[in-house]
Design a protein around this motif. Sequence first.
Motif, PDB file in Angstrom:
ATOM      1  N   UNK A  53      97.183 -60.238  -8.693  1.00 29.89           N
ATOM      2  CA  UNK A  53      97.181 -59.075  -7.963  1.00 29.89           C
ATOM      3  C   UNK A  53      95.987 -59.046  -7.173  1.00 29.89           C
ATOM      4  N   UNK A  54      94.718 -59.488  -7.482  1.00 27.59           N
ATOM      5  CA  UNK A  54      93.395 -59.710  -6.887  1.00 27.59           C
ATOM      6  C   UNK A  54      93.670 -60.692  -5.685  1.00 27.59           C
ATOM      7  N   UNK A  55      94.269 -61.849  -5.862  1.00 29.17           N
ATOM      8  CA  UNK A  55      94.514 -62.699  -5.100  1.00 29.17           C
ATOM      9  C   UNK A  55      95.433 -62.174  -3.936  1.00 29.17           C
ATOM     10  N   UNK A  56      96.446 -61.477  -4.349  1.00 35.32           N
ATOM     11  CA  UNK A  56      97.343 -61.085  -3.372  1.00 35.32           C
ATOM     12  C   UNK A  56      96.914 -59.861  -2.476  1.00 35.32           C
ATOM     13  N   UNK A  57      95.793 -59.022  -2.838  1.00 34.75           N
ATOM     14  CA  UNK A  57      95.149 -58.202  -2.075  1.00 34.75           C
ATOM     15  C   UNK A  57      94.310 -58.973  -1.191  1.00 34.75           C
ATOM     16  N   UNK A  58      93.600 -60.004  -1.631  1.00 32.47           N
ATOM     17  CA  UNK A  58      92.932 -60.738  -0.563  1.00 32.47           C
ATOM     18  C   UNK A  58      93.683 -61.286   0.460  1.00 32.47           C
ATOM     19  N   UNK A  59      94.709 -61.881   0.009  1.00 32.75           N
ATOM     20  CA  UNK A  59      95.893 -62.349   0.880  1.00 32.75           C
ATOM     21  C   UNK A  59      96.366 -61.412   2.056  1.00 32.75           C
ATOM     22  N   UNK A  60      96.760 -60.144   1.493  1.00 34.41           N
ATOM     23  CA  UNK A  60      97.116 -59.301   2.424  1.00 34.41           C
ATOM     24  C   UNK A  60      96.084 -58.820   3.355  1.00 34.41           C
ATOM     25  N   UNK A 119     101.918 -55.832  -4.535  1.00 36.34           N
ATOM     26  CA  UNK A 119     100.980 -56.311  -3.647  1.00 36.34           C
ATOM     27  C   UNK A 119     102.029 -57.472  -2.629  1.00 36.34           C
ATOM     28  N   UNK A 120     103.039 -57.722  -3.167  1.00 40.05           N
ATOM     29  CA  UNK A 120     104.034 -58.495  -2.596  1.00 40.05           C
ATOM     30  C   UNK A 120     104.711 -57.734  -1.592  1.00 40.05           C
ATOM     31  N   UNK A 121     105.320 -56.437  -2.286  1.00 34.49           N
ATOM     32  CA  UNK A 121     105.753 -55.395  -1.146  1.00 34.49           C
ATOM     33  C   UNK A 121     104.782 -55.077  -0.080  1.00 34.49           C
ATOM     34  N   UNK A 122     103.558 -55.077  -0.286  1.00 31.76           N
ATOM     35  CA  UNK A 122     102.460 -54.344   0.678  1.00 31.76           C
ATOM     36  C   UNK A 122     102.438 -55.454   1.708  1.00 31.76           C
ATOM     37  N   UNK A 123     102.487 -56.608   1.376  1.00 33.84           N
ATOM     38  CA  UNK A 123     102.535 -57.727   2.394  1.00 33.84           C
ATOM     39  C   UNK A 123     103.756 -57.719   3.398  1.00 33.84           C
ATOM     40  N   UNK A 124     104.905 -57.649   2.690  1.00 32.87           N
ATOM     41  CA  UNK A 124     106.014 -57.464   3.391  1.00 32.87           C
ATOM     42  C   UNK A 124     106.183 -56.232   4.530  1.00 32.87           C
ATOM     43  N   UNK A 125     105.554 -55.097   4.048  1.00 36.91           N
ATOM     44  CA  UNK A 125     105.438 -53.932   4.786  1.00 36.91           C
ATOM     45  C   UNK A 125     104.506 -54.215   5.942  1.00 36.91           C
ATOM     46  N   UNK A 126     103.235 -54.764   5.534  1.00 29.70           N
ATOM     47  CA  UNK A 126     102.160 -54.877   6.692  1.00 29.70           C
ATOM     48  C   UNK A 126     103.054 -55.911   7.833  1.00 29.70           C
ATOM     49  N   UNK A 127     103.632 -57.031   7.493  1.00 23.56           N
ATOM     50  CA  UNK A 127     104.213 -57.767   8.385  1.00 23.56           C
ATOM     51  C   UNK A 127     105.438 -57.319   9.183  1.00 23.56           C
ATOM     52  N   UNK A 128     106.178 -56.359   8.491  1.00 21.85           N
ATOM     53  CA  UNK A 128     107.254 -55.885   8.943  1.00 21.85           C
ATOM     54  C   UNK A 128     106.763 -54.802  10.171  1.00 21.85           C
ATOM     55  N   UNK A 129     105.682 -53.764   9.717  1.00 26.29           N
ATOM     56  CA  UNK A 129     105.163 -53.078  10.723  1.00 26.29           C
ATOM     57  C   UNK A 129     104.380 -53.671  11.847  1.00 26.29           C
ATOM     58  N   UNK A 130     103.997 -54.790  11.682  1.00 25.90           N
ATOM     59  CA  UNK A 130     103.163 -55.495  12.674  1.00 25.90           C
ATOM     60  C   UNK A 130     104.526 -56.060  13.687  1.00 25.90           C
ATOM     61  N   UNK A 131     105.474 -56.890  13.159  1.00 23.17           N
ATOM     62  CA  UNK A 131     106.629 -57.311  13.962  1.00 23.17           C
ATOM     63  C   UNK A 131     107.229 -56.376  14.609  1.00 23.17           C
ATOM     64  N   UNK A 132     107.458 -55.069  14.002  1.00 21.69           N
ATOM     65  CA  UNK A 132     108.185 -53.942  14.620  1.00 21.69           C
ATOM     66  C   UNK A 132     107.268 -53.385  15.994  1.00 21.69           C
ATOM     67  N   UNK A 133     105.918 -53.372  15.768  1.00 21.09           N
ATOM     68  CA  UNK A 133     105.356 -52.937  16.790  1.00 21.09           C
ATOM     69  C   UNK A 133     105.192 -54.015  18.078  1.00 21.09           C
ATOM     70  N   UNK A 134     105.245 -55.183  17.723  1.00 23.27           N
ATOM     71  CA  UNK A 134     105.259 -56.240  18.575  1.00 23.27           C
ATOM     72  C   UNK A 134     106.559 -56.076  19.243  1.00 23.27           C
TER      73      UNK A 134
END
Length: 190
Positions: A53-60, A119-134
């Motif tokens: 979880x810590x690793x993924x927070x850093x990755x996200x 954390x995995x879901x957080x990453x996918x939300x972040x990426x989805x929101x960024x791509x949607x904005x682009x």
Amino acid sequence: MGSPTADKILDAARSLLVAGGYNGFSYADISTAVGIRKASIHHHYPTKAELVAVLLRRYVQQAQDGLAALSQAVDDPAGQLDAYLAYWQACLLDATQPFCVCAMLASEMPLLPEPVAVEVRSHFRTLSEWLTGVLTAGETRGSFRLNASPEAEAQMIMAAVHGAMLSARAFGDATLFLAIMGPQAARLRA
């Protein structure tokens, strides 16, 4: 940022995650990779779920920072999408990051401890929101012609990117990534 030892543990865990998934490594593997005792790992990260979880927070956070920097550096939405795809192409070619850690873990979602799944879901939300904005900005500017909503197109791009990574990995040919993703990006061009 943690101690140098904690960071080495995270780096080793990340490499092991990409190589074999959540259940494909143990603290003994990290101990060997870092050259410390398992007790030292437990001192920094009492449980494997906490470590990942810590690793993924850093990755996200790194992904969020990278996407924000890309958005700052490249004003054109089409250029942003191209830069995003070029980033993964380069990572695959030089093997610095041969696969998205969160995409790897998403395939194991039913087996993951909840703190890791969050954390995995957080990453996918972040990426989805960024791509949607682009995609939204690109459609507004006339750079993209979308066949579905920006949200749906973002999901299709994410699926294609991760699938292209899998194909490149399965065939041991990093150039497959762009061969797959090039037509996907071209399809969006107005």
